[in-house]
Design a protein around this motif. Structure first.
Motif, short mmCIF file in Angstrom:
data_model
loop_
_atom_site.label_atom_id
_atom_site.label_comp_id
_atom_site.label_asym_id
_atom_site.label_seq_id
_atom_site.Cartn_x
_atom_site.Cartn_y
_atom_site.Cartn_z
N VAL A 107 0.82 -1.20 0.00
CA VAL A 107 0.00 0.00 0.00
C VAL A 107 0.86 1.27 0.00
O VAL A 107 0.63 2.19 -0.77
CB VAL A 107 -0.93 0.00 1.23
N PHE A 108 1.87 1.29 0.85
CA PHE A 108 2.67 2.51 1.00
C PHE A 108 3.80 2.59 -0.04
O PHE A 108 4.50 3.60 -0.13
CB PHE A 108 3.22 2.64 2.42
N TYR A 247 -4.95 0.86 6.92
CA TYR A 247 -3.93 1.90 6.74
C TYR A 247 -4.54 3.28 6.51
O TYR A 247 -3.82 4.23 6.25
CB TYR A 247 -3.02 1.54 5.58
N CYS A 248 -5.86 3.40 6.54
CA CYS A 248 -6.48 4.69 6.23
C CYS A 248 -6.02 5.75 7.22
O CYS A 248 -5.83 5.46 8.40
CB CYS A 248 -8.00 4.58 6.27
N TYR A 249 -5.87 6.93 6.72
CA TYR A 249 -5.52 8.02 7.62
C TYR A 249 -6.24 9.30 7.21
O TYR A 249 -6.68 9.44 6.08
CB TYR A 249 -4.01 8.25 7.67
N ALA A 250 -6.38 10.19 8.19
CA ALA A 250 -6.98 11.50 7.95
C ALA A 250 -5.89 12.55 8.11
O ALA A 250 -5.00 12.41 8.94
CB ALA A 250 -8.10 11.75 8.95
N VAL A 251 -5.96 13.57 7.28
CA VAL A 251 -4.94 14.63 7.30
C VAL A 251 -5.55 15.86 7.95
O VAL A 251 -6.70 16.21 7.68
CB VAL A 251 -4.49 14.95 5.86
N VAL B 253 -2.92 10.22 -3.70
CA VAL B 253 -1.96 9.27 -4.26
C VAL B 253 -2.24 7.82 -3.84
O VAL B 253 -1.33 6.99 -3.78
CB VAL B 253 -0.50 9.66 -3.89
N GLY B 254 -3.49 7.53 -3.52
CA GLY B 254 -3.86 6.13 -3.27
C GLY B 254 -3.40 5.55 -1.94
O GLY B 254 -3.14 4.36 -1.85
N LYS B 255 -3.30 6.36 -0.91
CA LYS B 255 -2.87 5.84 0.39
C LYS B 255 -3.95 6.01 1.47
O LYS B 255 -4.19 5.08 2.23
CB LYS B 255 -1.61 6.56 0.88
N CYS B 256 -4.54 7.18 1.56
CA CYS B 256 -5.36 7.50 2.73
C CYS B 256 -6.67 6.72 2.77
O CYS B 256 -7.29 6.61 3.81
CB CYS B 256 -5.63 8.99 2.81
N GLY B 257 -7.09 6.19 1.62
CA GLY B 257 -8.25 5.30 1.59
C GLY B 257 -9.60 5.94 1.36
O GLY B 257 -10.54 5.26 0.97
N HIS B 258 -9.73 7.24 1.61
CA HIS B 258 -11.06 7.85 1.62
C HIS B 258 -11.82 7.76 0.31
O HIS B 258 -13.04 7.72 0.31
CB HIS B 258 -10.97 9.30 2.07
#
Lengths: 342, 285
Positions: A107-108, A247-251, B253-258
């Motif tokens: 994923v990363f 792995y989801c994250y919020a910014v 860029v296809g990481k955060c998932g939202h």
């Protein structure tokens, strides 16, 4: 693969030899039934008889909250000074968690490499250790009960000794440093390893059939199961936090009190949170719990298969163990397959 | 691009590049067109993108959000974003002083498959803010006019005061190498000289060969459904119907998932999808 034998009585001394390779992190007992990876002052505090830690290894490589960079009204955005995270040796990692890291690598990595992740990942040496499954483990079903790569060393308990597999050049350096404690593999070790293999296999109490599950999930897209599971779900996100592959994250931007500068950060997020798919203007693509929990299952068991050829579930059992209302992934899948009705 | 800052930027896909808002052009109520130029001259001149791609724009101290690019890559130097004031980032964006410093990173997403569209007729159907991404494709086609067969634009708004790029598009009506059909649902002022009625009504004014035409559709949900039905009835293949989708995006860029839909990332695999993608993947539309 290179293999050597480490007598059990030499384990503390062996661990001592690992310390020059990085800060040692090991499984420790944090309450009567809970374990966590952490530092110890005394090697006797290492708890090798654990099944699963509360949080998987992602906490080391993908921090729960992480500063991405700083910003300033006058000059814009700047990377923080390269964080020199210490090298770590993470000792006693079970196969499911190693597979979890390998999935996070997918994923990363890719077209856009996440440098925050890869910098820490590259500094973490992994010393794996085999385990006997408890009633929550279903890693045999997910094909993650065994690892062939993703570790520097891997220890399998074969009675009076450990069979040590050497996975990387760094792992080889480690066993060279502890050379005097090790011996060659002998006939009795080979037999002992095979017995261990059988013992592990026969210890599984939970099995779930993942073959054709993507198709079955498409067929059961409108299933009642999702409404019933959605009714139970609290949307608390615990399953995401403890999952080795979520792995989801919020910014978010955090301002200093003076207001002229601050930092952009990210924190673990969960697709079960109500605002996860909310866009500006107020439209929410998944406003109800049914659709959110269905999305979580679909991503793990259906979407990831399409993207990477395997589900992203590693069968560690954490989501079931820690769910506050007892949602059981194995039961949900069996229900979808009409093998049981809860 | 060889100083330390650029090097660090190059290695960190999340780090925005400094850019200035060099002009703001009010469009309609709560909508503005922002002209943005990268501070780095090489980036300003060399920023390559495809129509339909998007950028992540950061307002310093507020946050970051995705915006489709409204300008065309055939007009290098500045990029233009047509923005509706609707969330916390856009509210802050509208309040910035002239020449304000912002952060831009991208371009992201697949964009329109322009190579595939060439040598075909191009039908663009837009409603409301849907004109924002389609304007990029429109100018790309007009600036590469010989590479396309007929170019048709259908754009509908509620009333003349809610038409984006109104004068720019009205100026296209008498241009002979593009068929520009503009319509409003209602015109209380009585000065609107173009069409009146919903956008699907414009289909009565065009001849379409479904086998040599690509349709790009962007607009509100209701419009989408009517336009897609209209195209299906006219025998369009679902692969020749393209649409731009919107989702929550926090990384691009296809990481955060939202922005995940099933097994597609809107930010990587989209935001441009064919109608086949859309019906083949539950939840997409």
């Amino acid at each position: 693969m290179k293999m050597v034998i480490l007598p059990k009585e030499s384990l503390p001394e062996f661990i001592g030899h690992l310390c020059p390779f990085g800060e040692l992190h090991v499984p420790v007992k944090v309450s009567e039934k809970s374990y966590a990876f952490g530092r110890v002052n005394d090697l006797s505090d290492i708890e090798l008889n654990y099944t699963r830690t509360i949080l998987p290894l992602k906490k080391y490589v993908f921090k729960p909250v992480d500063v991405m960079f700083n910003f300033c009204a006058a000059t814009g955005y700047e990377t923080t000074v390269e964080e020199t995270d210490a090298k770590r040796v993470i000792f006693g990692v079970h196969p499911c968690d190693i597979h979890g890291l390998k999935i996070l690598d997918l994923v990363f990595g890719g077209k856009y490499v996440d440098g925050y992740y890869s910098a820490r990942r590259n500094k973490a040496a992994i010393v794996g250790m085999d385990c006997i499954p408890d009633e929550f483990c279903f890693c045999r079903s997910t094909g993650t009960d065994f690892v062939d790569t993703g570790f520097d060393l891997f220890l399998s308990d074969i009675g009076a000794s450990y069979l040590v597999r050497v996975g990387t050049s760094l792992g080889d350096d480690m066993i060279r440093a502890a050379d005097s404690l090790l011996r060659e593999v002998q006939e009795q070790d080979r037999q002992a390893y095979k017995r261990r293999s059988t013992q592990r296999r026969e210890s599984f109490q939970t099995e779930v059939q993942l073959q054709e599950l993507p198709e079955i999930m498409d067929l059961e897209y409108d299933s009642e199961v999702w409404r019933r599971v959605g009714d139970k779900c609290l949307s608390c996100g615990t399953c995401s936090m403890v999952c080795p592959t979520c792995y989801c994250y919020a910014v978010f931007d955090e301002l200093d009190l003076a207001g002229g500068s601050g930092r952009r950060q990210r924190r673990w997020d969960s697709c079960l949170f109500k605002d996860y798919a909310l866009v500006a203007g107020g439209h929410n693509f998944r406003p109800d719990r049914d659709s959110r929990i269905k999305n979580r299952y679909f991503h793990k068991q259906r979407g990831f298969v399409s993207q990477h050829g395997r589900p992203s579930c590693v069968g560690c059992g954490r989501c079931k163990v820690y769910c506050l209302v007892g949602i059981d992934i194995v039961e949900v899948i069996k229900e979808l397959r009409s093998e049981i009705r809860v | 691009m060889c100083d330390h800052q650029s090097h660090a930027t190059h290695n960190n896909p999340y780090l925005p590049h400094p850019a200035r808002i060099i002009r703001t052009l009010p469009q309609i109520q709560d909508h503005q067109l922002f002209q943005i130029r990268f501070e780095d001259e090489d980036m300003a001149r060399g920023f390559a993108y495809r129509p339909g791609q998007f950028v992540m724009l950061s307002v310093i101290g507020t946050g970051e959000a995705p915006f489709s690019i409204s300008s065309a890559p055939t007009h290098p130097g500045v990029i233009e974003l047509c923005v509706r004031r609707i969330g916390h980032v856009t509210k802050a964006l509208f309040a910035l002083p002239p020449n304000a410093l912002v952060g831009i990173r991208g371009p992201y997403g697949n964009g329109f498959p322009v190579e595939r569209l060439q040598q075909n007729n191009l039908l663009l159907v837009a409603g409301g803010l849907g004109m924002a991404p389609l304007r990029s494709l429109l100018w790309y086609a007009l600036d590469n006019r010989s590479k396309f067969k007929d170019v048709i634009l259908m754009y509908g708004g509620r009333n003349p005061d809610e038409m984006l790029f109104k004068y720019e598009l009205l100026n296209l009506i008498d241009r002979t190498d593009v068929q520009c059909l503009l319509t409003v649902d209602r015109d209380d002022s009585g000065i609107w000289k173009a069409h009146k009625g919903v956008v699907t009504m414009l289909f009565d004014h065009v001849e379409l060969d479904p086998n040599s035409t690509y349709a790009a559709v962007c607009g509100p949900d209701v419009m989408f459904r009517f336009v897609l039905n209209e195209l299906l009835e006219r025998g369009f293949s679902k692969d020749r119907m393209l649409m731009s989708l919107e989702r929550n995006m926090q990384c691009g860029v296809g990481k955060c998932g939202h922005c995940m839909i099933g097994y597609k990332y809107t930010c990587l695999d989209g935001p441009i999808f064919t109608y086949w993608d859309a019906i083949n993947l539950q939840e997409m539309i």
